[in-house]
Design an enzyme around this catalytic site. Structure first.
Site, mmCIF file in Angstrom:
data_model
loop_
_atom_site.group_PDB
_atom_site.id
_atom_site.type_symbol
_atom_site.label_atom_id
_atom_site.label_comp_id
_atom_site.label_asym_id
_atom_site.label_seq_id
_atom_site.Cartn_x
_atom_site.Cartn_y
_atom_site.Cartn_z
ATOM 1 N N CYS A 147 0.866 -1.170 0.000
ATOM 2 C CA CYS A 147 0.000 0.000 0.000
ATOM 3 C C CYS A 147 0.904 1.221 0.000
ATOM 4 O O CYS A 147 2.090 1.115 0.293
ATOM 5 C CB CYS A 147 -0.861 0.068 1.255
ATOM 6 S SG CYS A 147 -2.070 -1.252 1.386
ATOM 7 N N ASN A 179 0.226 1.322 5.826
ATOM 8 C CA ASN A 179 0.957 0.395 4.949
ATOM 9 C C ASN A 179 1.674 -0.614 5.838
ATOM 10 O O ASN A 179 2.365 -0.228 6.770
ATOM 11 C CB ASN A 179 1.976 1.177 4.114
ATOM 12 C CG ASN A 179 2.886 0.275 3.285
ATOM 13 O OD1 ASN A 179 4.022 0.626 2.999
ATOM 14 N ND2 ASN A 179 2.405 -0.885 2.884
ATOM 15 N N GLY A 180 1.493 -1.893 5.516
ATOM 16 C CA GLY A 180 2.081 -2.954 6.329
ATOM 17 C C GLY A 180 0.992 -3.893 6.802
ATOM 18 O O GLY A 180 -0.189 -3.649 6.541
ATOM 19 N N CYS A 232 12.371 -4.051 5.089
ATOM 20 C CA CYS A 232 12.094 -5.040 4.025
ATOM 21 C C CYS A 232 13.037 -4.798 2.846
ATOM 22 O O CYS A 232 12.979 -3.749 2.205
ATOM 23 C CB CYS A 232 10.652 -4.872 3.565
ATOM 24 S SG CYS A 232 10.274 -5.779 2.061
ATOM 25 N N CYS A 267 5.197 -13.566 2.962
ATOM 26 C CA CYS A 267 5.439 -12.362 3.761
ATOM 27 C C CYS A 267 4.213 -12.099 4.637
ATOM 28 O O CYS A 267 3.089 -12.121 4.139
ATOM 29 C CB CYS A 267 5.674 -11.157 2.844
ATOM 30 S SG CYS A 267 5.856 -9.623 3.759
ATOM 31 N N CYS A 282 14.903 -7.308 6.839
ATOM 32 C CA CYS A 282 14.050 -8.488 6.939
ATOM 33 C C CYS A 282 14.234 -9.259 5.631
ATOM 34 O O CYS A 282 14.013 -8.718 4.549
ATOM 35 C CB CYS A 282 12.583 -8.094 7.108
ATOM 36 S SG CYS A 282 11.498 -9.539 7.060
ATOM 37 N N CYS A 341 11.311 -13.804 3.508
ATOM 38 C CA CYS A 341 10.719 -14.525 2.370
ATOM 39 C C CYS A 341 11.716 -15.464 1.714
ATOM 40 O O CYS A 341 11.337 -16.321 0.922
ATOM 41 C CB CYS A 341 10.059 -13.576 1.372
ATOM 42 S SG CYS A 341 11.048 -12.194 0.879
#
Ligand code: AMP
Length: 483
Positions: A2, A102-103, A238, A384, A457, A460
């Site tokens: 987002c 967002n998140g 991320c 994720c 991070c 994934c």
């Protein structure tokens, strides 16, 4: 996935938010929304689709006030429905608040269950609504304290902008998983906040600095204040934002996305070079990495695939089936660049493997003699939980197949991925110089957390999640309700 935007203190707040959201459209195309404040009351407008379609001029004209926040959404928690569009705006006992997020929150369902047991009635299936309820229920007085109180009860990834009648409040989770930055408009003195600084360029705002992990910035009549209301945590930004998601013209946490992608391509060429005649990108996200690959390998860069930018959400498919229809809507091969050539194709990731398989077939049909697939990140094996839309582990081809098996599935001659160390090094080495990072004199409490090789991070690829996530039993139920 987002984008958020906010502005404080500009007579054209709604119009500028519209433009800011337009520049963040790549972060979400399902819905868009703007909430404005005239200092007393909030006005809200939200709709499904692209920013340009949701906000015709008469809609924007109705959004009065000098302060605004906006949101573009790609649903990663809760379904794709108008009721889930953001910002979420509510009146509560003392005042009003609107939130754009967002998140993904990792404990939203558990918090929601508790709130519902105490009588809260939820209007949406989005995790963001839990924050709104917690703000409304807080016993604190000042809006920033209510928001801090709410955020101290949630876990996960959040880059937030919140609007009250007389303040704009931005907050980033303690690990700084998603990006968020602060800017200023030199002429009007209005402050802006956005997911990515590339959205400032369109409105002539100047990038001031990134909002720090765990920082809350309050902008109101008194100016700008900053708080650190949450506990300390290691930075875990991320890294996929650099690999795929953010715009290449953004500088995030001091790292140029464009330069990072070029470095990824250079490393790919160094570590997984192959004899070839041309190197082509899967546009658009693969372009900078391909430039890096071409520079390093001295193999000519060609545009072997052309992308259509006009693929909307709905399209008419002819009744008689057309081979590769879905992928051809987006990508079409350029025969002149491919015929008789040994081709290296650079993409950022393989998720299910379906796109790569179709691309390889398309390139061979267009005359490519050999197709060598190069991926600028390691094999994606884990979903994720912090806001990037990835399918379940079962659907991620690399979670159950070796690189050679994937190579066979996508029918390439060779396939190679960038190793983790090389990916991290490429991003860290793309830090920008001090001139580009020009920081303002706005105070930042405590020491900053500069990006180092340990600040990302990478769950994934490794399955090592920095914030624990146990799917709540109700998660499945919510999905069913959405259908
Ligand atoms: P797939 O066909 O599922 O393997 O998809 C691979 C393509 O999806 C690549 O070209 C990536 O650039 C793109 N991609 C990677 N991650 C995402 C994501 N989270 N959402 C949408 N597209 C993605």
């Amino acid at each position: 996935m987002c984008g958020v935007f906010g502005i404080y203190g500009h007579p054209e707040a709604a119009n500028l938010t519209y433009l800011g959201l337009h520049a963040l459209q790549h972060r979400g195309q399902e819905s868009a929304g703007i909430v404005t404040s005239d200092g007393d009351q909030l006005s809200s407008d939200r709709g499904m689709g692209h920013v340009i379609d949701v906000f015709p001029p008469d809609h924007l004209a109705r959004l009065k006030g000098q302060h605004a926040i906006g949101h573009v959404r790609y649903s990663t928690a809760g379904g794709s429905f108008l009721k889930n569009a953001q910002p979420i705006a509510v009146d509560y006992a003392r005042s009003s608040v609107a939130v754009a997020h967002n998140g993904n929150l990792t404990n939203a369902e558990a918090v929601r269950e508790k709130l519902e047991e105490r009588g809260s009635i939820f209007q949406t299936s989005s995790d963001t609504e839990t924050i709104v309820h917690l703000v409304a229920l807080s016993q604190q007085k000042a809006p920033e304290d209510r928001i801090a109180d709410a955020l101290s009860q949630v876990q996960g990834a959040y880059s937030l902008v919140c609007l009250t009648p007389d303040s704009l409040i931005a907050a980033r989770d303690p690990m700084g998983i998603r990006p968020l930055c602060l800017g200023k408009m030199p002429d009007s003195g209005a402050y802006v906040v956005a997911s990515e600084p590339s959205s400032f360029d369109l409105i002539d705002a100047k990038y001031v600095r990134d909002i720090e992990p765990g920082e809350m910035v309050i902008i109101d009549k008194q100016g700008v204040r900053t708080l650190r209301p949450f506990g300390d945590a290691p930075r875990k930004s991320c890294i996929f934002e650099y690999v795929y998601f953010s715009r290449p013209d953004s500088i995030i946490d001091g790292v140029s996305v464009y330069q990072a992608r070029k470095n990824l391509g250079r490393q790919l060429a160094k570590l997984h070079g192959v004899e070839a005649d041309v190197v082509i990108p899967v546009p658009d996200s693969g372009v900078p990495a391909t430039i890096g690959y071409a520079e390093e390998s001295k193999i000519p860069f060609e545009l072997g695939l052309v992308r259509s930018h006009y693929v909307g959400r709905t399209f008419i498919e002819p009744q008689q089936s057309i081979r590769h229809f879905g992928v051809r809507l987006k990508l079409n091969p350029v025969g002149a660049a491919l015929e008789g050539k040994r081709v290296v194709v650079v993409d950022d990731s393989i998720v299910r493997g379906t796109t790569s398989r179709k691309i390889v077939k398309m390139l061979r049909d267009a005359g490519a003699k050999e197709v060598h697939m190069r991926i600028s990140s390691p094999p994606t094996k884990w979903p994720c939980y912090y806001g990037i839309d990835t399918p379940t582990r079962g659907e991620l081809i690399a979670s159950s197949h070796s690189v050679e098996e994937i190579n066979q599935y996508i029918t390439s001659d060779t396939l190679a991925y960038l190793p983790m160390d090389a990916m991290i090094e490429s991003v860290v080495n793309a830090k920008t110089g001090p001139a580009q990072q020009a920081r303002s004199r706005l105070p930042v409490l405590q020491s900053e957390k500069p990006l180092t090789k340990d600040s990302f991070c990478v769950a994934c690829w490794t399955g090592e999640y920095p914030i624990e996530f146990t799917p709540h039993p109700r998660q499945r139920q919510m999905r069913l309700l959405d259908v």
